[in-house]
Design a protein around this motif. Structure first.
Motif, PDB file in Angstrom:
ATOM      1  N   VAL A 205      53.472  17.208  32.803  1.00  0.00           N
ATOM      2  CA  VAL A 205      52.547  16.108  32.538  1.00  0.00           C
ATOM      3  C   VAL A 205      51.180  16.672  32.168  1.00  0.00           C
ATOM      4  N   GLN A 206      50.320  15.793  31.692  1.00  0.00           N
ATOM      5  CA  GLN A 206      48.943  16.158  31.414  1.00  0.00           C
ATOM      6  C   GLN A 206      48.115  15.992  32.690  1.00  0.00           C
ATOM      7  N   ALA A 207      47.051  16.760  32.780  1.00  0.00           N
ATOM      8  CA  ALA A 207      46.130  16.597  33.898  1.00  0.00           C
ATOM      9  C   ALA A 207      45.654  15.146  33.945  1.00  0.00           C
ATOM     10  N   GLY A 208      45.638  14.586  35.162  1.00  0.00           N
ATOM     11  CA  GLY A 208      45.250  13.193  35.331  1.00  0.00           C
ATOM     12  C   GLY A 208      46.414  12.227  35.406  1.00  0.00           C
ATOM     13  N   ASP A 209      47.585  12.682  35.009  1.00  0.00           N
ATOM     14  CA  ASP A 209      48.780  11.843  35.055  1.00  0.00           C
ATOM     15  C   ASP A 209      49.358  11.784  36.468  1.00  0.00           C
ATOM     16  N   SER A 210      50.401  10.989  36.597  1.00  0.00           N
ATOM     17  CA  SER A 210      51.055  10.793  37.891  1.00  0.00           C
ATOM     18  C   SER A 210      52.536  11.160  37.803  1.00  0.00           C
ATOM     19  N   LEU A 211      53.091  11.542  38.934  1.00  0.00           N
ATOM     20  CA  LEU A 211      54.524  11.753  39.090  1.00  0.00           C
ATOM     21  C   LEU A 211      54.931  11.271  40.468  1.00  0.00           C
ATOM     22  N   ARG A 212      56.189  10.845  40.580  1.00  0.00           N
ATOM     23  CA  ARG A 212      56.734  10.464  41.877  1.00  0.00           C
ATOM     24  C   ARG A 212      57.967  11.312  42.144  1.00  0.00           C
ATOM     25  N   LEU A 213      57.870  12.149  43.169  1.00  0.00           N
ATOM     26  CA  LEU A 213      59.005  12.955  43.568  1.00  0.00           C
ATOM     27  C   LEU A 213      59.843  12.200  44.588  1.00  0.00           C
ATOM     28  N   SER A 214      61.140  12.387  44.498  1.00  0.00           N
ATOM     29  CA  SER A 214      62.067  11.817  45.465  1.00  0.00           C
ATOM     30  C   SER A 214      62.856  12.937  46.117  1.00  0.00           C
ATOM     31  N   CYS A 215      63.231  12.715  47.355  1.00  0.00           N
ATOM     32  CA  CYS A 215      64.065  13.667  48.095  1.00  0.00           C
ATOM     33  C   CYS A 215      65.167  12.855  48.756  1.00  0.00           C
ATOM     34  N   ALA A 216      66.367  12.978  48.230  1.00  0.00           N
ATOM     35  CA  ALA A 216      67.504  12.229  48.748  1.00  0.00           C
ATOM     36  C   ALA A 216      68.308  13.099  49.702  1.00  0.00           C
ATOM     37  N   ALA A 217      68.633  12.540  50.842  1.00  0.00           N
ATOM     38  CA  ALA A 217      69.360  13.288  51.869  1.00  0.00           C
ATOM     39  C   ALA A 217      70.785  12.786  52.002  1.00  0.00           C
ATOM     40  N   SER A 218      71.657  13.693  52.375  1.00  0.00           N
ATOM     41  CA  SER A 218      73.036  13.354  52.684  1.00  0.00           C
ATOM     42  C   SER A 218      73.484  14.193  53.861  1.00  0.00           C
ATOM     43  N   GLY A 219      74.573  13.764  54.469  1.00  0.00           N
ATOM     44  CA  GLY A 219      75.107  14.506  55.598  1.00  0.00           C
ATOM     45  C   GLY A 219      74.740  13.896  56.934  1.00  0.00           C
ATOM     46  N   ARG A 220      73.483  13.508  57.076  1.00  0.00           N
ATOM     47  CA  ARG A 220      73.014  12.877  58.313  1.00  0.00           C
ATOM     48  C   ARG A 220      71.912  11.900  57.985  1.00  0.00           C
ATOM     49  N   SER A 221      71.706  10.949  58.887  1.00  0.00           N
ATOM     50  CA  SER A 221      70.599  10.025  58.724  1.00  0.00           C
ATOM     51  C   SER A 221      69.280  10.769  58.938  1.00  0.00           C
TER      52      SER A 221
END
Length: 127
Positions: free
Chosen positions: A12-28
Motif C-alpha cells: 500500500v501507499q503511506a497513509g493507506d489502511s489494511l486489515r489483517l485477519s488471523c483465523a484459528a483452528s484446532g481449538r477455541s
C-alpha cells in the motif's frame, strides 16, 4: 494444538489502511490471549498489540497507538488488526500468536509467552 493463519497483508501507499485477519483452528480461542508481532528485515521481532480472552484488556506498542486497533471475534475464532495511516516504518512481516491465559484479563507482551504462531503476512507501506 492451535493453528493460526494470517491474511490481509499487501503493498500500500503511506497513509493507506489494511486489515489483517488471523483465523484459528484446532481449538477455541476463547481461552487464549492473542497478540500481533512484526519483524522487519534485519530487525528482531517486536510486539505490536495484544488483547485478552474477552477483549477487556488491550495494549499497544507506542509507535502504533492511535493508528492500529486490535479486536477479536471469538464466535468466528478470529483476531483482527486494523492498521490505519500506515507509514514506511510499519513495513514488516506481521505474525499473530496465541497464549493460553488463566485469567480473563491476562495479556502478554513478550514473544516468549506465546506458544502458537502463524506463518506471517507481509505488509509493505511505500512512501
Amino acid at each position: 494444538q492451535v493453528q493460526l493463519v494470517e491474511s490481509g497483508g499487501g503493498l500500500v501507499q503511506a497513509g493507506d489502511s489494511l486489515r489483517l485477519s488471523c483465523a484459528a483452528s484446532g481449538r477455541s480461542l476463547s481461552s487464549y490471549a492473542m497478540g500481533w508481532f512484526r519483524q522487519a528485515p534485519g530487525k528482531e521481532r517486536e510486539f505490536v498489540a495484544t488483547i485478552s480472552r474477552g477483549g477487556g484488556a488491550i495494549y499497544y506498542t507506542d509507535s502504533v497507538k492511535g493508528r492500529f486497533t486490535i479486536s477479536r471475534d471469538n464466535a468466528k475464532n478470529t483476531v483482527y488488526l486494523q492498521m490505519n495511516n500506515l507509514a514506511p516504518e510499519d513495513t514488516a512481516v506481521y505474525y499473530c500468536a496465541a497464549a493460553f491465559a488463566n485469567r480473563i484479563l491476562q495479556v502478554f507482551l513478550t514473544a516468549g509467552d506465546y506458544g502458537y504462531w502463524g506463518q506471517g503476512t507481509q505488509v509493505t507501506a511505500s512512501s
